[in-house]
Motif scaffolding. Structure first.
Motif, PDB file in Angstrom:
ATOM      1  N   UNK A 123      60.622  39.622  70.451  1.00  0.00           N
ATOM      2  CA  UNK A 123      59.351  38.932  70.349  1.00  0.00           C
ATOM      3  C   UNK A 123      59.362  37.422  70.085  1.00  0.00           C
ATOM      4  N   UNK A 124      59.930  37.062  69.319  1.00  0.00           N
ATOM      5  CA  UNK A 124      60.037  35.453  69.145  1.00  0.00           C
ATOM      6  C   UNK A 124      60.927  34.755  70.369  1.00  0.00           C
ATOM      7  N   UNK A 125      61.823  35.201  70.977  1.00  0.00           N
ATOM      8  CA  UNK A 125      62.622  34.766  71.906  1.00  0.00           C
ATOM      9  C   UNK A 125      61.764  34.912  73.202  1.00  0.00           C
ATOM     10  N   UNK A 126      60.865  35.603  73.280  1.00  0.00           N
ATOM     11  CA  UNK A 126      59.910  35.838  74.345  1.00  0.00           C
ATOM     12  C   UNK A 126      58.958  34.733  74.495  1.00  0.00           C
ATOM     13  N   UNK A 127      58.355  34.704  73.183  1.00  0.00           N
ATOM     14  CA  UNK A 127      57.348  33.313  72.979  1.00  0.00           C
ATOM     15  C   UNK A 127      57.852  32.205  73.189  1.00  0.00           C
ATOM     16  N   UNK A 128      59.179  32.156  72.723  1.00  0.00           N
ATOM     17  CA  UNK A 128      59.935  30.755  73.124  1.00  0.00           C
ATOM     18  C   UNK A 128      60.356  30.353  74.293  1.00  0.00           C
ATOM     19  N   UNK A 142      67.939  27.726  71.813  1.00  0.00           N
ATOM     20  CA  UNK A 142      66.759  27.841  71.176  1.00  0.00           C
ATOM     21  C   UNK A 142      66.071  29.003  71.369  1.00  0.00           C
ATOM     22  N   UNK A 143      66.059  29.300  72.572  1.00  0.00           N
ATOM     23  CA  UNK A 143      65.134  30.791  72.847  1.00  0.00           C
ATOM     24  C   UNK A 143      65.866  31.847  72.153  1.00  0.00           C
ATOM     25  N   UNK A 144      67.183  31.938  72.073  1.00  0.00           N
ATOM     26  CA  UNK A 144      67.964  33.139  71.638  1.00  0.00           C
ATOM     27  C   UNK A 144      68.471  32.930  70.201  1.00  0.00           C
ATOM     28  N   UNK A 145      67.779  32.262  69.375  1.00  0.00           N
ATOM     29  CA  UNK A 145      68.095  31.963  68.272  1.00  0.00           C
ATOM     30  C   UNK A 145      67.740  32.881  67.173  1.00  0.00           C
TER      31      UNK A 145
END
Length: 158
Positions: free
Chosen positions: A92-97, A149-152
């Motif tokens: 969810x976070x990666x999708x948003x980033x 940063x996306x896959x953090x």
């Protein structure tokens, strides 16, 4: 800098040895999979996700291949595809980033496991608002630092 890929220059039929100099890319192709997928789902999701990148981002595709007998083969990505995994929250976070950085991306939602063709796949994604998508896979392409940063929070797929 991480060494990730070696390629051979094409110098004619007699000269096809691997170049010992690694090629370093300033871009990255990453697939992020949810860690609760079955093995067959991981493979299916990965193949669907990466198929979208080459159609919209032509620079990720290398030159066609040819064997020593001159038999041609289709071109493939010019650089490695790194596969990561993470929890639902990480996805969810990666999708948003990825969205906030406007990076080229492909999405695979849990609804797509119950469809059987491209038309129904697109309809299943279209039927759900962005915030409600149950993302089980995400492919992202872009500058290395932005993709990192996306896959953090994700880890390399075992």
């Amino acid at each position: 800098m991480q060494r990730t890929y070696k390629t051979a220059p094409y110098g004619g039929r007699q000269s096809r040895r691997m170049n010992s100099e690694p090629i370093h890319f300033d871009t990255k192709i990453v697939v992020l999979l949810r860690d609760d997928l079955e093995p067959w789902q991981r493979l299916n999701v990965t193949s669907f996700l990466v198929s979208g990148l080459g159609t919209q981002v032509p620079e990720v595709i290398g030159e066609p291949y040819e064997d020593a007998d001159g038999v041609p083969y289709l071109p493939m990505f010019r650089q490695p595809v790194l596969v990561f995994e993470g929890t639902k929250e990480v996805l969810v976070a990666a999708h948003g980033r990825a969205l906030s950085r406007a990076l080229p991306r492909a999405v695979f939602t849990s609804d797509l496991f119950s469809t059987g063709n491209d038309r129904d796949n697109r309809a299943a994604v279209r039927a759900v608002a962005t915030a409600g998508l149950d993302v089980v896979g995400l492919a992202v392409y872009g500058p290395r630092n932005a993709v990192d940063k996306v896959v953090k929070g994700a880890r390399m797929h075992p």
